[in-house]
Write an enzyme that holds these catalytic residues in place. Structure first.
Site, PDB file in Angstrom:
ATOM      1  CB  SER A  75      -0.856  -0.153   1.236  1.00 24.34           C
ATOM      2  OG  SER A  75      -1.344   1.231   1.436  1.00 24.34           O
ATOM      3  CG  MET A 105      -8.846   6.856   2.218  1.00 26.45           C
ATOM      4  SD  MET A 105      -8.123   6.749   4.009  1.00 26.45           S
ATOM      5  CE  MET A 105      -7.106   5.407   3.827  1.00 26.45           C
ATOM      6  CG  ASP A 139      -5.355   2.273   0.657  1.00 21.36           C
ATOM      7  OD1 ASP A 139      -6.134   1.355   0.612  1.00 21.36           O
ATOM      8  OD2 ASP A 139      -3.976   1.785   1.371  1.00 21.36           O
ATOM      9  CG  HIS A 175      -9.176  -0.357  -0.503  1.00 17.83           C
ATOM     10  ND1 HIS A 175      -8.838  -0.367   0.607  1.00 17.83           N
ATOM     11  CD2 HIS A 175     -10.546  -0.429  -0.408  1.00 17.83           C
ATOM     12  CE1 HIS A 175      -9.663  -0.607   1.507  1.00 17.83           C
ATOM     13  NE2 HIS A 175     -10.600  -0.763   0.906  1.00 17.83           N
ATOM     14  CG  HIS A 211      -3.849  -1.731  -1.609  1.00 21.65           C
ATOM     15  ND1 HIS A 211      -4.886  -2.321  -2.004  1.00 21.65           N
ATOM     16  CD2 HIS A 211      -4.380  -0.880  -0.683  1.00 21.65           C
ATOM     17  CE1 HIS A 211      -6.079  -2.259  -1.024  1.00 21.65           C
ATOM     18  NE2 HIS A 211      -5.564  -1.043  -0.151  1.00 21.65           N
ATOM     19  CG  MET A 270     -11.528   2.696   1.955  1.00 24.84           C
ATOM     20  SD  MET A 270     -10.082   2.846   2.891  1.00 24.84           S
ATOM     21  CE  MET A 270      -8.921   3.059   1.535  1.00 24.84           C
ATOM     22  CG  MET A 289     -11.780  -3.257   5.036  1.00 26.67           C
ATOM     23  SD  MET A 289     -10.146  -2.551   4.039  1.00 26.67           S
ATOM     24  CE  MET A 289      -9.272  -1.725   5.296  1.00 26.67           C
ATOM     25  CG  ASP A 332      -6.190  -3.150   3.103  1.00 28.39           C
ATOM     26  OD1 ASP A 332      -5.038  -2.597   3.875  1.00 28.39           O
ATOM     27  OD2 ASP A 332      -6.785  -2.377   2.550  1.00 28.39           O
TER      28      ASP A 332
HETATM   29  C1  DX5 Z   1      -6.571   1.302   5.354  1.00 30.66           C
HETATM   30  C2  DX5 Z   1      -6.100   1.091   4.040  1.00 30.66           C
HETATM   31  C3  DX5 Z   1      -4.894   0.210   3.968  1.00 30.66           C
HETATM   32  C4  DX5 Z   1      -3.618   0.742   4.623  1.00 30.66           C
HETATM   33  C5  DX5 Z   1      -2.945  -0.485   5.282  1.00 30.66           C
HETATM   34  O1  DX5 Z   1      -7.901   1.974   5.525  1.00 30.66           O
HETATM   35  O2  DX5 Z   1      -7.197   0.396   3.478  1.00 30.66           O
HETATM   36  O3  DX5 Z   1      -4.538  -0.236   2.597  1.00 30.66           O
HETATM   37  O4  DX5 Z   1      -2.596   1.337   3.951  1.00 30.66           O
HETATM   38  O5  DX5 Z   1      -1.702  -0.190   6.135  1.00 30.66           O
HETATM   39  P1  DX5 Z   1      -1.192  -0.936   7.087  1.00 30.66           P
HETATM   40  O6  DX5 Z   1      -0.534  -2.244   6.349  1.00 30.66           O
HETATM   41  O7  DX5 Z   1       0.041   0.004   7.559  1.00 30.66           O
HETATM   42  O8  DX5 Z   1      -2.166  -1.428   8.284  1.00 30.66           O
HETATM   43 ZN    ZN Z   2      -6.290  -0.510   1.289  1.00 31.31          ZN
END
Ligand code: DX5
Ligand code: ZN
Length: 211
Positions: free
Chosen positions: A9, A38, A36, A67, A34, A69, A138, A172
């Site tokens: 990620s 948001m 993310d 991903h 990956h 969110m 998750m 994840d």
């Molecule tokens: C959290 C994200 C993850 C995050 C994971 O909402 O979806 O992808 O980057 O980070 P780690 O591996 O540090 O928990």
């Molecule tokens: Zn993620």
């Protein structure tokens, strides 16, 4: 090869040096990247969006595992597809009509993932399994990197795996060598890791230790 797909990620990478950090992941043997996304509504945090995906597409041939969110994912699927996402994963909780979102993602020739938050039952994904390429379970509350793995979330994996041997089951949140094993033993075959990979001294060793 173990058949485990490792997806670092970039939330834990250096945003001023994303190309450099993606090349590091490539050299370390990562399978996917990956990303993310948001929106500050579905989750309390804001990260990156379409223009960043478009730029990343130019610097890597690795699969871009996006991903989302975000609320109203249907509104943004076309933009992320055009920007070069390969897999688009949306949250079940954010979709008024998951079937429509699945169809939309497929209409752009992209692979489709559906994700569930810690409080969401795995039962909700079962009716959609045959249309999905990936289910993202998750293992932390979405929103931030660096959180602690929630074992109760991993306990959802076997039910999904029993129903479908083909679908990719991704986890994840809080994934490291130890928690990865808990998940793969239960049937997960794709591991997202942010902090564990990007904050490690040796990224190649970290990627290898997940498989
Ligand atoms: C959290 C994200 C993850 C995050 C994971 O909402 O979806 O992808 O980057 O980070 P780690 O591996 O540090 O928990
Ligand atoms: Zn993620």
């Amino acid at each position: 090869m173990s058949g485990i797909i490792v997806s670092p990620s970039i939330l834990s990478a250096d945003f001023a040096n994303l190309e450099r950090d993606i090349k590091l992941a490539e050299k370390a043997g990562a399978d996917w990247i990956h990303v993310d996304v948001m929106d500050g509504h579905f989750v309390p945090n804001i990260t990156i969006g379409v223009p960043v995906v478009r730029s990343l597409r130019k610097v890597t041939d690795l699969t871009l595992d996006v991903h989302l969110m975000i609320e109203n994912p249907d509104k943004y699927i076309e933009d992320f597809a055009m920007a070069g996402a390969d897999i688009i994963t949306f949250h079940y909780e954010a979709a008024d009509n998951p079937d429509n979102v699945i169809k939309l993602i497929k209409s752009f020739g992209k692979k489709v993932g559906m994700s569930i938050k810690p409080a969401t039952s795995p039962d909700v994904v079962l009716p959609y399994l045959k249309s999905l390429d990936l289910v993202l379970v998750m293992t932390v509350e979405p929103g931030f990197g660096g959180q602690k793995f929630m074992p109760d979330c991993a306990a959802k994996i076997p039910l999904i795996r029993q129903q479908d041997e083909r679908v990719i089951i991704q986890v994840d949140g809080g994934i490291n060598a130890e928690t990865a094993k808990i998940c793969t033993d239960k049937g997960a075959n794709s591991l997202v890791a942010g902090n564990y990979i990007y904050k490690s001294e040796n990224i190649a060793e970290a990627v290898k230790s997940l498989r």
